[in-house]
Motif scaffolding. Structure first.
Motif, short mmCIF file in Angstrom:
data_model
loop_
_atom_site.label_atom_id
_atom_site.label_comp_id
_atom_site.label_asym_id
_atom_site.label_seq_id
_atom_site.Cartn_x
_atom_site.Cartn_y
_atom_site.Cartn_z
N LYS A 1 27.82 36.39 47.62
CA LYS A 1 28.81 35.36 47.93
C LYS A 1 28.96 34.37 46.78
N SER A 2 28.78 34.83 45.56
CA SER A 2 28.94 33.97 44.39
C SER A 2 30.40 33.58 44.23
N GLY A 3 30.65 32.32 43.86
CA GLY A 3 32.01 31.83 43.71
C GLY A 3 32.19 31.03 42.43
N ASN A 4 33.44 30.90 42.01
CA ASN A 4 33.80 30.08 40.85
C ASN A 4 34.07 28.65 41.31
N VAL A 5 33.36 27.69 40.74
CA VAL A 5 33.53 26.28 41.10
C VAL A 5 33.97 25.54 39.84
N TRP A 6 35.26 25.27 39.72
CA TRP A 6 35.85 24.78 38.47
C TRP A 6 35.32 23.42 38.05
N TRP A 7 35.04 22.53 39.03
CA TRP A 7 34.68 21.16 38.67
C TRP A 7 33.26 21.04 38.13
N LEU A 8 32.51 22.12 38.15
CA LEU A 8 31.18 22.11 37.54
C LEU A 8 31.17 22.76 36.15
N ALA A 9 32.30 23.28 35.71
CA ALA A 9 32.32 24.11 34.50
C ALA A 9 31.86 23.37 33.24
N VAL A 10 32.37 22.18 33.01
CA VAL A 10 32.02 21.45 31.79
C VAL A 10 30.56 21.01 31.82
N GLY B 1 29.73 26.25 31.42
CA GLY B 1 30.39 27.52 31.74
C GLY B 1 29.70 28.35 32.80
N GLU B 2 28.56 27.89 33.32
CA GLU B 2 27.81 28.68 34.30
C GLU B 2 28.47 28.75 35.67
N SER B 3 29.33 27.79 35.99
CA SER B 3 29.88 27.75 37.35
C SER B 3 31.01 28.76 37.56
N TRP B 4 31.38 29.51 36.51
CA TRP B 4 32.27 30.66 36.72
C TRP B 4 31.38 31.80 37.20
N HIS B 5 30.81 31.57 38.38
CA HIS B 5 29.66 32.35 38.83
C HIS B 5 30.05 33.69 39.45
N ASN B 6 31.27 33.78 39.96
CA ASN B 6 31.70 35.04 40.57
C ASN B 6 31.80 36.15 39.53
N LEU B 7 32.39 35.85 38.38
CA LEU B 7 32.46 36.86 37.31
C LEU B 7 31.06 37.22 36.84
N HIS B 8 30.18 36.23 36.75
CA HIS B 8 28.83 36.52 36.28
C HIS B 8 28.12 37.52 37.19
N HIS B 9 28.26 37.37 38.50
CA HIS B 9 27.60 38.31 39.41
C HIS B 9 28.33 39.64 39.48
N ALA B 10 29.61 39.64 39.13
CA ALA B 10 30.33 40.90 39.05
C ALA B 10 29.99 41.66 37.77
N VAL C 1 36.35 33.94 32.01
CA VAL C 1 37.18 34.97 31.36
C VAL C 1 38.66 34.81 31.65
N MET C 2 39.01 33.94 32.58
CA MET C 2 40.41 33.76 32.93
C MET C 2 40.99 32.55 32.18
N ARG C 3 42.29 32.51 32.09
CA ARG C 3 42.96 31.45 31.33
C ARG C 3 42.57 30.07 31.86
#
Length: 331
Positions: free
Chosen positions: A256-265, A269-278, A287-289
């Motif tokens: 159930k990993s998800g991308n949480v944009w407001w934690l990115a900075v 970059g770790e909060s783009w967590h859904n791609l990481h687990h994929a 990886v997205m714009r």
């Protein structure tokens, strides 16, 4: 190359030994199990910086904060943050790239200065997390107690902090044998207390020398050491808790990993967590714009300087293959 956690099986734990067959010393001060002294030190390293973080707002309101103190806080924050994200996580845990020896040592030291525990233990825990992500055996899943709201609230607390005080520990020999068998990395991991003391002392030293005053040393320590460590702790732990409970999930993963944009900075970059687990071995998570990933940018610079090579950059085809069908249609 650091082995992928997907290649770690459920075979009985193997003991590490040197070329003579003699057992190697533990990679952490307390070995596999956290003893009472380590538990006390862990409590101290968590609560003292947190109390400083709580006090930071009224103190800043009443006394203000200098540009020097802010600079120390930001510099040491991102030094430790990138040490964790690039070093402990993408390099040592997942083998997203290969590094020349000086960079390997530098990443080990920078990550240790984040005050998040010994390197080998951190890596072993995280590899185990990926093996059992959000299932039984995951050291810090927020879904550990169920999916009802009360269970999730309890699970979020567990994933954020409480799991670190659990007596049941991950086998370092099983999940991080490559690091246990590297004398330099094993030494850095065992010297965690030294790197912690250095990390806490440097802002105070710089603040004191820059202002030639004990007050400058105190405020440097308060903002550049205590507040910085607390903020980095909670941002890192939020990847375990928040990013496994909420966020967008455009990529296929078995958890159930998800991308949480407001934690990115703040998380480098770790909060783009859904791609990481994929795609755990990808050197880039955002990886997205528009997805900011400062760790990937630094890895690119390391590659251009010749310090890193064999970087696992995700191709367009690789990204597309991991998208959920509806996400691919929307794109």
């Amino acid at each position: 190359m650091t082995p992928s956690p997907d290649l770690i099986d459920d075979a009985p734990d193997a003991s590490s030994s040197d070329s003579t067959g003699a057992p190697l010393p533990s990679a952490t001060l307390g070995g596999e199990q956290k003893r009472s002294l380590e538990q006390l030190a862990l409590l101290l390293f968590i609560t003292v910086p947190f109390l400083a973080l709580v006090a930071a707002v009224p103190l800043a309101w009443g006394w203000g904060v200098s540009w020097l103190d802010l600079g120390l806080m930001v510099f040491f924050y991102y030094l430790g943050c990138h040490g964790i994200t690039i070093g402990f996580h993408r390099y040592f845990t997942h083998g997203s790239f290969k590094a020349k020896r000086p960079l390997r040592i530098a990443l080990a030291v920078a990550g240790s200065m984040a005050v998040e525990g010994p390197l080998v233990r951190w890596v072993a825990d995280h590899r185990k997390h990926h093996k059992f992500s959000d299932a039984e055996g995951d050291p810090h899943s927020p879904w550990r107690f169920g999916e009802t709201l009360p269970a999730l609230m309890k699970g979020l607390w567990w994933a954020h902090i409480a799991w670190m005080f659990d007596e049941e520990q991950t086998s370092q020999e099983k999940y991080a044998p490559d690091l246990v068998n590297d004398p330099a990395i094993r030494a850095i991991s065992r010297q965690f207390i030294f790197w912690t003391m250095l990390s806490l002392a440097l802002p105070a030293l710089i603040g004191g020398l820059a202002t030639m005053s004990w007050w400058g040393a105190f405020t440097g320590f308060f903002w550049g050491s205590l507040v910085r460590v607390a903020l980095l702790h909670h941002v890192t732990w939020s990847i375990n808790s928040i990013c496994h409970a909420v966020g967008k999930r455009p990529f296929k993963s078995r958890d159930k990993s998800g991308n949480v944009w407001w934690l990115a900075v703040l998380s480098c970059g770790e909060s783009w967590h859904n791609l990481h687990h994929a795609d755990p071995t990808s050197a880039r998570h955002g990886v997205m714009r528009g997805q900011v990933d400062s760790s990937a940018r630094l890895i690119r610079w390391f590659e251009q300087l010749g310090w890193a090579h064999d970087v696992r950059w995700p191709s367009k085809e690789r990204i597309a293959s991991r998208r959920k069908p509806q996400a691919a249609d929307a794109a």
